[in-house]
Scaffold this motif. Sequence first.
Motif, PDB file in Angstrom:
ATOM      1  N   GLY A 297       0.918  -1.308  -0.118  1.00 52.52           N
ATOM      2  CA  GLY A 297      -0.002   0.069  -0.175  1.00 52.52           C
ATOM      3  C   GLY A 297       0.780   1.166  -0.130  1.00 52.52           C
ATOM      4  O   GLY A 297       0.276   2.395   0.109  1.00 52.52           O
ATOM      5  N   GLY A 298       2.142   1.230  -0.232  1.00 51.15           N
ATOM      6  CA  GLY A 298       3.029   2.276  -0.252  1.00 51.15           C
ATOM      7  C   GLY A 298       3.015   2.952  -1.593  1.00 51.15           C
ATOM      8  O   GLY A 298       2.115   2.778  -2.722  1.00 51.15           O
ATOM      9  N   LEU A 299       3.677   4.230  -1.634  1.00 54.45           N
ATOM     10  CA  LEU A 299       3.873   5.076  -2.747  1.00 54.45           C
ATOM     11  C   LEU A 299       5.428   5.137  -3.253  1.00 54.45           C
ATOM     12  O   LEU A 299       6.266   5.606  -2.228  1.00 54.45           O
ATOM     13  N   VAL A 300       5.331   4.477  -4.222  1.00 53.11           N
ATOM     14  CA  VAL A 300       6.882   4.677  -5.050  1.00 53.11           C
ATOM     15  C   VAL A 300       7.043   5.366  -6.296  1.00 53.11           C
ATOM     16  O   VAL A 300       6.284   4.870  -7.242  1.00 53.11           O
ATOM     17  N   ALA A 301       8.021   6.074  -6.423  1.00 50.36           N
ATOM     18  CA  ALA A 301       8.246   6.860  -7.532  1.00 50.36           C
ATOM     19  C   ALA A 301       9.289   6.090  -8.381  1.00 50.36           C
ATOM     20  O   ALA A 301      10.060   5.530  -7.869  1.00 50.36           O
ATOM     21  N   PHE A 302       8.883   5.876  -9.714  1.00 49.10           N
ATOM     22  CA  PHE A 302       9.786   4.808 -10.595  1.00 49.10           C
ATOM     23  C   PHE A 302      10.004   5.519 -12.075  1.00 49.10           C
ATOM     24  O   PHE A 302       9.061   6.254 -12.284  1.00 49.10           O
ATOM     25  N   GLY A 303      11.415   5.218 -12.377  1.00 45.79           N
ATOM     26  CA  GLY A 303      11.278   5.654 -13.686  1.00 45.79           C
ATOM     27  C   GLY A 303      10.738   4.965 -14.789  1.00 45.79           C
ATOM     28  O   GLY A 303      10.907   3.586 -14.704  1.00 45.79           O
ATOM     29  N   THR A 304      10.264   5.401 -15.892  1.00 50.01           N
ATOM     30  CA  THR A 304       9.873   4.908 -17.266  1.00 50.01           C
ATOM     31  C   THR A 304      10.574   5.593 -18.255  1.00 50.01           C
ATOM     32  O   THR A 304      11.257   6.316 -17.810  1.00 50.01           O
ATOM     33  N   GLU A 305      10.434   5.102 -19.417  1.00 47.26           N
ATOM     34  CA  GLU A 305      11.092   5.682 -20.559  1.00 47.26           C
ATOM     35  C   GLU A 305      10.347   7.134 -20.919  1.00 47.26           C
ATOM     36  O   GLU A 305      11.150   7.845 -21.585  1.00 47.26           O
ATOM     37  N   THR A 306       9.229   7.376 -20.358  1.00 46.13           N
ATOM     38  CA  THR A 306       8.790   8.815 -20.570  1.00 46.13           C
ATOM     39  C   THR A 306       9.078   9.751 -19.595  1.00 46.13           C
ATOM     40  O   THR A 306       9.820  10.841 -19.844  1.00 46.13           O
TER      41      THR A 306
ATOM     42  N   TYR B  97       9.067  10.124 -14.705  1.00 45.17           N
ATOM     43  CA  TYR B  97       8.652   9.249 -13.402  1.00 45.17           C
ATOM     44  C   TYR B  97       7.395   9.201 -13.160  1.00 45.17           C
ATOM     45  O   TYR B  97       6.768   9.998 -13.160  1.00 45.17           O
ATOM     46  N   GLY B  98       7.020   8.140 -12.770  1.00 45.72           N
ATOM     47  CA  GLY B  98       5.614   7.888 -12.386  1.00 45.72           C
ATOM     48  C   GLY B  98       5.474   7.708 -10.839  1.00 45.72           C
ATOM     49  O   GLY B  98       6.537   7.409 -10.351  1.00 45.72           O
ATOM     50  N   LEU B  99       4.366   7.984 -10.141  1.00 47.13           N
ATOM     51  CA  LEU B  99       4.269   8.068  -8.835  1.00 47.13           C
ATOM     52  C   LEU B  99       3.359   6.535  -8.454  1.00 47.13           C
ATOM     53  O   LEU B  99       2.037   6.817  -8.848  1.00 47.13           O
ATOM     54  N   GLY B 100       3.879   5.453  -8.092  1.00 45.06           N
ATOM     55  CA  GLY B 100       3.172   4.353  -8.483  1.00 45.06           C
ATOM     56  C   GLY B 100       2.458   3.833  -7.020  1.00 45.06           C
ATOM     57  O   GLY B 100       2.921   3.899  -5.956  1.00 45.06           O
ATOM     58  N   ALA B 101       1.223   3.465  -7.062  1.00 48.64           N
ATOM     59  CA  ALA B 101       0.575   2.636  -5.850  1.00 48.64           C
ATOM     60  C   ALA B 101      -0.292   1.575  -6.473  1.00 48.64           C
ATOM     61  O   ALA B 101      -0.483   1.667  -7.865  1.00 48.64           O
ATOM     62  N   LEU B 102      -0.679   0.577  -5.762  1.00 49.29           N
ATOM     63  CA  LEU B 102      -1.614  -0.663  -6.114  1.00 49.29           C
ATOM     64  C   LEU B 102      -2.777   0.019  -6.556  1.00 49.29           C
ATOM     65  O   LEU B 102      -3.766   0.649  -5.735  1.00 49.29           O
TER      66      LEU B 102
END
Length: 356
Positions: free
Chosen positions: A41-50, A52-57
Amino acid sequence: MAQPALPVHGPHGRGRHRVVTEILKADPQTIAQAASLIREGGLVAFGTETVYGLGALATSDAAVARIFAAKQRPRFNPLISHFASAEAAFAHVETTPLAQRLADAFWPGPLTMILPRNAHSDICDLATAGLPTIALRVPRGKTALALLREVGQPVAAPSANPSGRVSPSDAFHVLRNMHGHIDAILDSGPCSVGLESTVIDLSREVPFLLRPGGVTLEQLEAVCGTIRNPDDYATKLPASPGMLASHYAPALPVRLNAETAAPDEALLAFGPAPAGAGLVYNLSENADLEEAAARLFAGLRFLDSEGHRRGLRAIAVMAVPRHGLGLAIRDRLRRAASPRPMSGGDGDDEVESMIG
Ligand code: TXA
Ligand code: MG
């Protein structure tokens, strides 16, 4: 460095102080760590080719609510759900032969498709803003794909910037704006494309380009044939809930189609730059659109913070051609230049802390 206490949104300190944001250099171990944070249930920013996204379930209302809070994003603006494969993505929607062809041509890659959700999908209503459609994307960034595979469930991820501000194209941008509000940043280096994905709506009779992006209109037309593009609806039709006129807004005002620049202006140049500006950032001296796209958000951030520091009054922007990635660059610049609503305390006017 002492940090001011802010309301937190994180699982590690709800209601007390700021979250401590962990910076994880992407490797198999940190990717696994980031995946468990997301699954919990955490919030993780991650790199994509476009960007950075802010990811969650995407299946958890509580996790997705944290995205909206961290970004100060209006809840009517739906999120893209990210998957490790087309098969996993299409399990949530009523797919079509055209969607399959587009997936074959552009996934994994910078294309987002909007399709009607099916009865089996467990993506939460907050992620789709209650719409009968879902935005699907399979990114091609290696770290992003490995993370999505490891999570094994859909990951909702808007760009990892405060709502209305410039999108992050490297981990440092995320750090500047979101530190203390999210659990971790998975650092995979600068983004290769640098502009968000192209968003195409396949839930209408004719495919509809909602947002120009990393896959060009020309590339899409080669697969789709007829497609309605932004020039058809720029002034008339509501496109996507997120297509607000003002977006990507730096603190300094932006002046488009500049042929010259004054000493009290910063210049965002494309191709040979005129002399006279107080500060210059060239997107691409050779007028290469791919290079310009990859450098756009970093350039806007640099001119904004450095121009502000030097007391310059505006950012002048040279014209970019209308073809290929130029369409997406022009779209972002037009939004950066749009008049901004001076909001009453929704966080977007805290300009000092937003510029990168
Ligand atoms: O490249 C990207 O697409 C990045 C990376 C992280 O994947 N993500 C991204 O997300 O740009 P965001 O939230 O900043 O932009 C998503 C856009 C918004 O304009 C939103 O309104 C639109 O997609 N959107 C999402 N779901 C939609 C839906 N069901 N119908 C119409 N538009 C939708
Ligand atoms: Mg965004």
